[in-house]
Write a protein that holds these residues in place. Sequence first.
Motif, PDB file in Angstrom:
ATOM      1  N   ASN A  23       0.969  -1.212   0.169  1.00  0.00           N
ATOM      2  CA  ASN A  23      -0.041   0.080   0.172  1.00  0.00           C
ATOM      3  C   ASN A  23       0.814   1.376   0.100  1.00  0.00           C
ATOM      4  O   ASN A  23       0.710   2.308  -0.789  1.00  0.00           O
ATOM      5  N   ILE A  24       1.689   1.295   0.948  1.00  0.00           N
ATOM      6  CA  ILE A  24       2.606   2.451   1.151  1.00  0.00           C
ATOM      7  C   ILE A  24       3.643   2.660  -0.127  1.00  0.00           C
ATOM      8  O   ILE A  24       3.794   3.649  -0.662  1.00  0.00           O
ATOM      9  N   GLY A  25       4.204   1.397  -0.625  1.00  0.00           N
ATOM     10  CA  GLY A  25       5.047   1.303  -1.658  1.00  0.00           C
ATOM     11  C   GLY A  25       4.216   1.842  -3.081  1.00  0.00           C
ATOM     12  O   GLY A  25       4.856   2.587  -3.637  1.00  0.00           O
ATOM     13  N   VAL A  26       3.038   1.575  -3.085  1.00  0.00           N
ATOM     14  CA  VAL A  26       2.360   2.124  -4.300  1.00  0.00           C
ATOM     15  C   VAL A  26       2.135   3.685  -4.270  1.00  0.00           C
ATOM     16  O   VAL A  26       2.456   4.410  -5.366  1.00  0.00           O
ATOM     17  N   LEU A  27       1.809   4.095  -3.175  1.00  0.00           N
ATOM     18  CA  LEU A  27       1.825   5.511  -2.926  1.00  0.00           C
ATOM     19  C   LEU A  27       3.066   6.266  -3.258  1.00  0.00           C
ATOM     20  O   LEU A  27       3.078   7.260  -4.084  1.00  0.00           O
ATOM     21  N   LEU A 102       0.501  17.140  -4.512  1.00  0.00           N
ATOM     22  CA  LEU A 102       0.479  17.248  -3.185  1.00  0.00           C
ATOM     23  C   LEU A 102       1.656  16.362  -2.560  1.00  0.00           C
ATOM     24  O   LEU A 102       1.672  15.156  -3.119  1.00  0.00           O
ATOM     25  N   PRO A 103       2.078  16.553  -1.397  1.00  0.00           N
ATOM     26  CA  PRO A 103       3.028  15.437  -0.709  1.00  0.00           C
ATOM     27  C   PRO A 103       2.101  14.357  -0.093  1.00  0.00           C
ATOM     28  O   PRO A 103       0.836  14.575   0.060  1.00  0.00           O
ATOM     29  N   VAL A 104       2.622  13.578  -0.171  1.00  0.00           N
ATOM     30  CA  VAL A 104       2.012  12.071   0.117  1.00  0.00           C
ATOM     31  C   VAL A 104       1.396  12.200   1.528  1.00  0.00           C
ATOM     32  O   VAL A 104       0.033  11.945   1.843  1.00  0.00           O
ATOM     33  N   SER A 105       1.878  12.820   2.482  1.00  0.00           N
ATOM     34  CA  SER A 105       1.577  13.274   3.830  1.00  0.00           C
ATOM     35  C   SER A 105       0.069  13.975   3.829  1.00  0.00           C
ATOM     36  O   SER A 105      -0.820  13.552   4.442  1.00  0.00           O
ATOM     37  N   PHE A 106       0.103  14.898   3.151  1.00  0.00           N
ATOM     38  CA  PHE A 106      -1.146  15.753   3.099  1.00  0.00           C
ATOM     39  C   PHE A 106      -2.263  15.034   2.304  1.00  0.00           C
ATOM     40  O   PHE A 106      -3.680  14.859   2.732  1.00  0.00           O
ATOM     41  N   ASN A 107      -1.744  14.256   1.168  1.00  0.00           N
ATOM     42  CA  ASN A 107      -2.686  13.258   0.394  1.00  0.00           C
ATOM     43  C   ASN A 107      -3.404  12.400   1.514  1.00  0.00           C
ATOM     44  O   ASN A 107      -4.744  11.986   1.310  1.00  0.00           O
ATOM     45  N   GLN A 108      -2.742  11.745   2.644  1.00  0.00           N
ATOM     46  CA  GLN A 108      -3.158  10.651   3.205  1.00  0.00           C
ATOM     47  C   GLN A 108      -3.990  11.280   4.332  1.00  0.00           C
ATOM     48  O   GLN A 108      -4.931  10.813   4.771  1.00  0.00           O
ATOM     49  N   ALA A 269      -1.106   6.683   9.079  1.00  0.00           N
ATOM     50  CA  ALA A 269      -0.058   7.429   9.838  1.00  0.00           C
ATOM     51  C   ALA A 269       1.318   7.022   9.474  1.00  0.00           C
ATOM     52  O   ALA A 269       2.402   7.846   9.405  1.00  0.00           O
ATOM     53  N   VAL A 270       1.545   5.823   9.270  1.00  0.00           N
ATOM     54  CA  VAL A 270       2.671   5.152   8.865  1.00  0.00           C
ATOM     55  C   VAL A 270       3.453   5.691   7.386  1.00  0.00           C
ATOM     56  O   VAL A 270       4.554   5.936   7.219  1.00  0.00           O
ATOM     57  N   ALA A 271       2.195   5.978   6.602  1.00  0.00           N
ATOM     58  CA  ALA A 271       2.595   6.408   5.158  1.00  0.00           C
ATOM     59  C   ALA A 271       3.072   7.837   5.424  1.00  0.00           C
ATOM     60  O   ALA A 271       4.049   8.096   4.553  1.00  0.00           O
ATOM     61  N   VAL A 272       2.374   8.620   6.158  1.00  0.00           N
ATOM     62  CA  VAL A 272       2.826   9.927   6.262  1.00  0.00           C
ATOM     63  C   VAL A 272       4.154   9.914   6.787  1.00  0.00           C
ATOM     64  O   VAL A 272       5.296  10.821   6.369  1.00  0.00           O
ATOM     65  N   VAL A 273       4.760   9.401   7.741  1.00  0.00           N
ATOM     66  CA  VAL A 273       5.932   9.513   8.447  1.00  0.00           C
ATOM     67  C   VAL A 273       7.085   8.803   7.279  1.00  0.00           C
ATOM     68  O   VAL A 273       8.083   9.722   6.942  1.00  0.00           O
ATOM     69  N   VAL A 274       6.684   7.638   6.662  1.00  0.00           N
ATOM     70  CA  VAL A 274       7.703   7.176   5.677  1.00  0.00           C
ATOM     71  C   VAL A 274       7.896   8.215   4.305  1.00  0.00           C
ATOM     72  O   VAL A 274       9.019   8.479   4.058  1.00  0.00           O
ATOM     73  N   SER A 275       6.584   8.854   4.090  1.00  0.00           N
ATOM     74  CA  SER A 275       6.898   9.654   2.824  1.00  0.00           C
ATOM     75  C   SER A 275       7.644  10.980   3.196  1.00  0.00           C
ATOM     76  O   SER A 275       8.461  11.605   2.391  1.00  0.00           O
ATOM     77  N   LEU A 277      10.152  11.103   5.445  1.00  0.00           N
ATOM     78  CA  LEU A 277      11.549  10.678   5.649  1.00  0.00           C
ATOM     79  C   LEU A 277      11.995  10.619   4.341  1.00  0.00           C
ATOM     80  O   LEU A 277      13.241  10.866   4.114  1.00  0.00           O
ATOM     81  N   ILE A 278      11.009   9.919   3.353  1.00  0.00           N
ATOM     82  CA  ILE A 278      11.640   9.789   2.096  1.00  0.00           C
ATOM     83  C   ILE A 278      11.875  11.159   0.964  1.00  0.00           C
ATOM     84  O   ILE A 278      12.747  11.492   0.415  1.00  0.00           O
ATOM     85  N   PHE A 279      10.761  11.887   1.158  1.00  0.00           N
ATOM     86  CA  PHE A 279      10.709  13.019   0.082  1.00  0.00           C
ATOM     87  C   PHE A 279      11.065  14.403   0.617  1.00  0.00           C
ATOM     88  O   PHE A 279      11.133  15.215   0.086  1.00  0.00           O
ATOM     89  N   ARG A 280      11.386  14.232   2.098  1.00  0.00           N
ATOM     90  CA  ARG A 280      11.830  15.404   2.764  1.00  0.00           C
ATOM     91  C   ARG A 280      10.698  16.666   2.836  1.00  0.00           C
ATOM     92  O   ARG A 280      11.115  17.777   2.515  1.00  0.00           O
TER      93      ARG A 280
END
Length: 309
Positions: A23-27, A102-108, A269-275, A277-280
């Motif tokens: 799920n997070i990988g696709v995002l 939009l950034p993944v965090s806001f998208n989530q 929440a996990v997707a937000v944190v990971v994104s 960290l990755i996209f800064r």
Amino acid sequence: MSVMKSSGRFFTIALVASWYSSNIGVLLLNKYLLSNYGFKYPIFLTMCHMTACSLLSYIAIAWMKMVPMQTIRSRVQFMKISALSFIFCASVVSGNISLKYLPVSFNQAIGATTPFFTAVFAYLMTLKREAWLTYVTLIPVVTGVIIASGGEPSFHLFGFIMCIGATAARALKSVLQGILLSSEGEKLNSMNLLLYMAPIAVVLLLPATLFMEENVVGITLALAREDNRIIWLLLFNSALAYFVNLTNFLVTKHTSALTLQVLGNAKGAVAVVVSILIFRNPVSVTGMLGYSLTVFGVILYSEAKKRTK
């Protein structure tokens, strides 16, 4: 017996981990392709996903016999599945377009408002009322997103509208699915539904891709000559899109609906944190507070629904 129990628990944990990572990988891959890599073709990307879902669904059901094949009984049922497929396409395409801006965090954070739209559509279409407490819990869900929008450094109005559209379409699909395929003869499990919905989606997306993203195949092939990574990224991303659906089905089958909801909230929440960290991408304290309020609202909503059942 305890060995059986622990292996069962291990299997469930492995399933949930696969569901989260696909799920997070696709995002993240969608985000990388559409905005960082510069592959600006969200409709074509969705069509690749649906093509993979068509092929892999057929392999999983017809060859590997993961679930029994269910057949379409009537023309009416086919029309209902086509309508669901159209809404499904709209939600995935809008979601992919929003990731361009939009950034993944806001998208989530926006995606977390799905319960709000589900409650609205369920009321409008079935006049089914929830207990007032359930509606009260939707206040923090919506308020959180309003706060997060105000505090989002990378706010983009068009991307925001697309993301709201994607969330509403996702909710509409789940409500319609419950209404349209509720009779015993028409019920399809999610694997079989995907088997029929995905090819219809490809047929719907093909003219949209050709009309709105002209020469996308030529451009993709030209890109591939320069950097063949794009082909592998598209193939991997499309296969992963199928695994999201497969693992979602298996997690639903091996856990309860409630566990699925709780895990789904945590996944956002996990997707937000990971994104981050990755996209800064820059995040504000206001944005994080707003998102936390939304997740808190969703948890309260799940609790209220459980109590009223």
